[in-house]
Design an enzyme around this catalytic site. Structure first.
Site: not given
Ligand code: NAD
Length: 296
Positions: A96, A171, A246
């Site tokens: 997102t 979204k 966010k």
């Molecule tokens: P998260 O922080 O658990 O996962 C993100 C991952 O990306 C982490 O493991 C981090 O180490 C990795 N990362 C960061 N920079 C990196 C790089 N340069 N190379 C490789 N890996 C890298 O976050 P999440 O909860 O999985 O959310 C991910 C996305 O999904 C966000 O944009 C969030 O807004 C969206 N989202 C989350 C939810 C939710 O309920 N968690 C729901 C809908 C949308």
């Protein structure tokens, strides 16, 4: 079955990548966190030491990263995805992020001869694990058609919202409705309490009257009327306040860029920022009812 490079194996990306493995795809994954890689390997994925290694011989790339800055850098940096993959590779960003970043990265991908879609999700961690996510997709008809079977391994509802960036637009518009409507429902319950009107009575009346909405009927912010709502488990998320804040910030950035009048969206962001700053980042966003009662 496709060769897929997957970058970002966190709370969402981890189970999504696991579902691609389960569907029979050859998935090479990378994350900067060692525990995320370990869980991915446990699920049958092939680990990669860098983003470049994950995507070098991929037919399709999927990314699930925290924010726009991560997406820009993973795709556009020297040695990033856009300059590493073979021409014609399909790029799918499920993070997102802001609409501008999504359109900028898609433009750079197109200039380099790749197809790209933005495909943010709703459905949370439980939807990611169950493979029941909703994908809101921005990109060309061709790219959407190519991506659909891949997305179908991770989700149930896959909606084409228009050209590049329109998935992100859908979204943030949806979540702005959600943030505003949740505050409205919470205020109504707080007023009912002051007036001596029983929670269940208000629910029974409003859920079949003109006050009916998802925040009331599916996610009721007071315990009792809807058994599955986070209000019945002390506001454990669900959808955290940090995530709601966010998305409301992204909506306000977009409103400023486009001169759209969204005064209630701005107010919702301000209230969620106060609730978040009071130590409630990890509390479900429906817990804002406590704040509106003055006791968060
Ligand atoms: P998260 O922080 O658990 O996962 C993100 C991952 O990306 C982490 O493991 C981090 O180490 C990795 N990362 C960061 N920079 C990196 C790089 N340069 N190379 C490789 N890996 C890298 O976050 P999440 O909860 O999985 O959310 C991910 C996305 O999904 C966000 O944009 C969030 O807004 C969206 N989202 C989350 C939810 C939710 O309920 N968690 C729901 C809908 C949308």
């Amino acid at each position: 079955m496709a060769k897929i490079g997957f970058i970002g194996l966190g709370n969402m990306g981890g189970p999504m990548a696991a579902n691609l493995v389960k569907a029979g795809h050859k998935v090479k994954g990378c994350d900067v966190a060692a525990d995320a890689i370990a869980a991915f390997v446990e699920a049958g994925g092939t680990p990669a030491g860098s983003a470049m290694e994950a995507v070098r011989d991929a037919e399709i790339v999927v990314t699930m990263l925290p924010a726009g800055s991560h997406v820009r850098s993973v795709y556009l940096a020297d040695g990033g995805v856009v300059s590493t993959v073979a021409a014609g590779t399909l790029l799918i960003d499920c993070s997102t992020i802001d609409v501008q970043a999504a359109r900028a990265v898609a433009g750079a991908a197109s200039d380099a001869g790749h197809e790209m879609i933005d495909a943010p999700v709703s459905g949370g961690v439980s939807g990611a694990a169950a493979g029941t996510l909703t994908f809101m997709v921005g990109g060309s008809d061709d790219a959407f058609a190519r991506a659909k079977p891949i997305l179908a391994a991770m989700g149930k509802n896959i909606v084409h919202a228009g050209g590049a960036g329109n998935g992100q637009a859908a979204k943030i518009c949806n979540n702005m409705i959600l943030g505003i409507s949740m505050i409205g429902v919470c205020e109504a319950f707080v007023l009912a309490e002051k007036l001596g009107l029983d929670h269940q009575k208000l629910f029974d009346i409003s859920s079949t009257a003109s006050g009916q909405c998802w925040s009331l009927t599916t996610y009721c912010p007071v315990p009792g009327p809807v058994e599955t709502a986070p209000s019945n488990r002390d506001y454990q998320p669900g959808f955290s306040t940090a995530m709601m804040l966010k998305d409301l910030k992204l909506a306000q950035e977009a409103a400023q860029t486009t001169s759209a009048a969204t005064p209630l969206g701005a107010q919702a962001q301000a209230l969620y920022a106060l609730f978040d700053a009071a130590g409630n980042s990890d509390v479900d966003f429906s817990g804002i009812i406590r704040f509106l009662r003055g006791n968060a």
